[in-house]
Design an enzyme around this catalytic site. Structure first.
Site, mmCIF file in Angstrom:
data_model
loop_
_atom_site.group_PDB
_atom_site.id
_atom_site.type_symbol
_atom_site.label_atom_id
_atom_site.label_comp_id
_atom_site.label_asym_id
_atom_site.label_seq_id
_atom_site.Cartn_x
_atom_site.Cartn_y
_atom_site.Cartn_z
ATOM 1 C CB CYS A 1 -0.911 0.000 1.227
ATOM 2 S SG CYS A 1 -1.893 -1.510 1.407
ATOM 3 C CG LEU B 1 -2.321 -4.237 -3.698
ATOM 4 C CD1 LEU B 1 -3.151 -4.048 -4.969
ATOM 5 C CD2 LEU B 1 -0.866 -4.505 -4.063
ATOM 6 C CB THR C 1 23.919 -1.064 -9.310
ATOM 7 O OG1 THR C 1 25.227 -0.774 -9.773
ATOM 8 C CG2 THR C 1 23.825 -2.529 -8.952
#
Length: 429
Positions: free
Chosen positions: A2, A61, A326
Site C-alpha cells: 500500500c 492494495l 545498479t
C-alpha cells in the site's frame, strides 16, 4: 503493498495551514493527479483520517480481508489510529495473545493498534513481516512511526517549516512541502514522546561479530521453507517470479511443494503460476521454462526488446526514485556471498563483514527497486530470503562454509545449494 502519507503536528491555530494540508492529503488520494500521487501503490481503496493537526491517509492494495480491511485502522474506542503499508505474517498468532481485544476486521494489520494498547511502544519486535506504519494516539496526540527490519517497504520522513513531521511511502509525498526530508532507516522507530529515532531491530549479526555455528544443511533448508510457507498468506491470486536462477527457482520449488492444502490453494487452485520477463531467446527465459516444466507450474512468459527497455528508463526512475545505475538494472546475492567478487574474499572474517554490510544497505538498492517497481503496477512482492528468522539462521553459520573454494567444489552459495540437494526428492532439475 500500500501507500501511506501522514502529516503530524500541524499548528492547530492556523486554519489556512489546516486547509492546505487537507487539500494535499486529498490530492494524494485523487484519481486524477496520478503523476503526483501514491495512487499506483493502492488502487483498491483511499482512506483519510484527520484529528486536530494530524492527518493520516492510505492507499490500499487489498491482499488480506479485501472486504473489510480498509484503513486507517482503529482500536475498540478509536482512540488509537494506524495507517500501515505491509503484511504481518504472524497476525493470527498475535491475535491469540490479545484475548481481551475485539478486532473490527480480518486484516493482518489490525493487530498493531491493539498491540500498542497492550504493550506500548515496545511491541514492534513482535511483528513478523514487512511493514511501515504511522500510529497516532489521540488521547495525547503522540505518535510513533516504524519500519521493518531490513527495509523491504520504503519509508521517508520530512519536516515542514512549521515543525510538522511528514511521513510517506515515497518521496513524491514530501518533496514539495518539506524543508528537509530523508530516508527513514529500517529497523527503527520514531517516537514523538522522545523526539527521536531508536533502533528496535538488534539481531546477533548486526554487530558483525564472526559467528561460529556449524553448518547444518537441514536447519538452513527448514528455515527457508518456513519463510516461503508463511508468505502463502493471501486472499487474492498470486504467483512467483521465476528467472531460472537458483534463488527464484528455490522459491518456486518450495511454493509448489507446499501449496496444496493451504487456504490459498483452496481459493485459487493448487497449481502454481510462474512468471518470467526477458529479452526473446535470453538464457533466463530458457532456464525458467526448464524449471517451470520440472515443477509443473502454469508458466507465463513476457518478452521485451532492447528499445522497450530504453523507453522505460524514464518511468523506472520516476517510480523507484533513484538514479543509481545498479539499482535500475540489477539484482541481489547478499546473505550467502553470491556475488562474483566474493571469490576474492581473503578470509572468512572479511567475507562475513561484507555480507553484513550488504544486508544493511539493501533498503537503498534492491529492496527499493523490488518494492517500487512492483507497486507501480499495483502488485505486492514478497521476499522470503529476507525473513527475519531465516536471516538469523543463515548469518549465524560459520562463514568459513560460505568461502568460495573451487578446489573443493564450493562455488558461490554452496551452502544454499547443498541444503536443497535432495537425491530422493529433488527440488530442482
Amino acid at each position: 503493498m500500500c501507500g501511506i502519507l501522514a502529516v503530524l503536528g500541524c499548528s492547530d491555530d492556523s486554519q489556512a495551514k489546516r486547509v492546505r494540508v487537507l487539500e494535499l492529503s486529498r490530492r494524494q488520494l485523487s484519481l486524477i493527479s496520478l503523476a503526483f500521487t501514491l495512487r499506483h501503490r493502492g488502487p483498491d481503496w483511499s482512506g483519510l483520517y484527520q484529528h486536530g493537526g494530524c492527518y493520516l491517509s492510505h492507499q490500499r492494495l487489498a491482499i488480506i480481508d479485501p472486504a473489510s480491511g480498509d484503513q486507517p485502522l482503529f482500536n475498540e474506542d478509536q482512540a488509537i489510529v494506524v495507517t500501515v503499508n505491509g503484511e504481518i505474517y504472524n497476525h493470527e498468532e498475535l491475535r491469540k495473545r490479545l484475548p481481551n481485544h475485539k478486532f473490527r476486521t480480518g486484516s493482518d494489520c489490525d493487530v498493531i493498534a491493539h498491540l500498542y494498547e497492550e504493550y506500548g511502544e515496545n511491541f514492534v519486535d513482535m511483528l513478523d513481516g514487512m511493514f511501515s506504519f504511522v500510529l497516532l494516539d489521540t488521547r495525547d496526540n503522540s505518535f510513533i512511526v516504524a519500519r521493518d527490519a531490513i527495509g523491504i517497504t520504503p519509508l521517508y520522513i520530512g519536516w515542514g517549516l512549521d515543525g510538522s513531521v511528514w511521513i510517506s511511502s515515497e518521496l513524491k509525498g514530501l518533496n514539495d512541502d518539506c524543508e528537509h526530508f530523508e530516508c527513514f532507516p529500517p529497523g527503527h522507530l520514531y517516537s514523538s514522546k522522545s523526539g527521536g529515532l531508536r533502533r528496535w531491530y538488534n539481531p546477533p549479526w548486526f554487530c558483525e561479530a564472526i559467528p561460529s555455528t556449524p553448518y547444518d544443511p537441514l536447519v538452513l533448508r527448514n528455515a527457508f521453507e518456513k519463510a516461503v510457507i508463511k508468505r502463502l498468506m493471501t486472499d487474492v491470486p498470486f504467483g512467483v517470479l521465476l528467472s531460472g536462477g537458483l534463488d527464484s527457482s528455490l522459491v518456486a520449488a518450495v511454493t509448489a511443494r507446499h501449496l496444496s492444502g493451504t487456504k490459498a490453494a483452496r481459493q485459487w487452485g493448487a497449481q502454481l503460476h510462474s512468471f518470467c520477463v526477458g529479452l526473446e531467446n535470453s538464457p533466463d527465459l530458457k532456464a525458467a521454462r526448464e524449471v517451470a516444466d520440472y515443477l509443473g507450474t502454469v508458466h507465463h512468459e513476457f518478452h521485451f526488446s532492447v528499445q522497450d527497455g530504453i523507453d522505460a528508463i524514464e518511468d523506472v526512475i520516476y517510480h523507484i526514485e533513484t538514479y543509481d545505475v545498479t539499482t535500475i538494472r540489477a539484482s541481489s546475492d547478499e546473505i550467502f556471498g553470491g556475488y562474483l567478487y566474493f571469490h576474492k574474499a581473503p578470509n572468512k572474517e572479511e567475507l562475513h563483514r561484507e555480507t553484513c554490510q550488504k544486508i544493511k544497505a539493501l533498503h537503498q538498492y534492491d529492496c527499493l527497486r523490488a518494492n517500487k517497481a512492483t507497486s507501480a503496477w499495483g502488485l505486492e512482492a514478497r521476499v522470503p530470503f529476507l525473513d527475519k528468522d531465516f536471516i538469523n539462521v543463515a548469518m549465524a553459520i560459520d562463514p568459513e562454509w560460505k568461502m568460495i573454494k573451487p578446489g573443493q567444489g564450493h562455488i558461490e552459495k554452496w551452502v544454499l545449494r547443498k541444503a536443497f540437494d535432495d537425491e530422493e526428492h529433488p527440488y530442482l532439475p
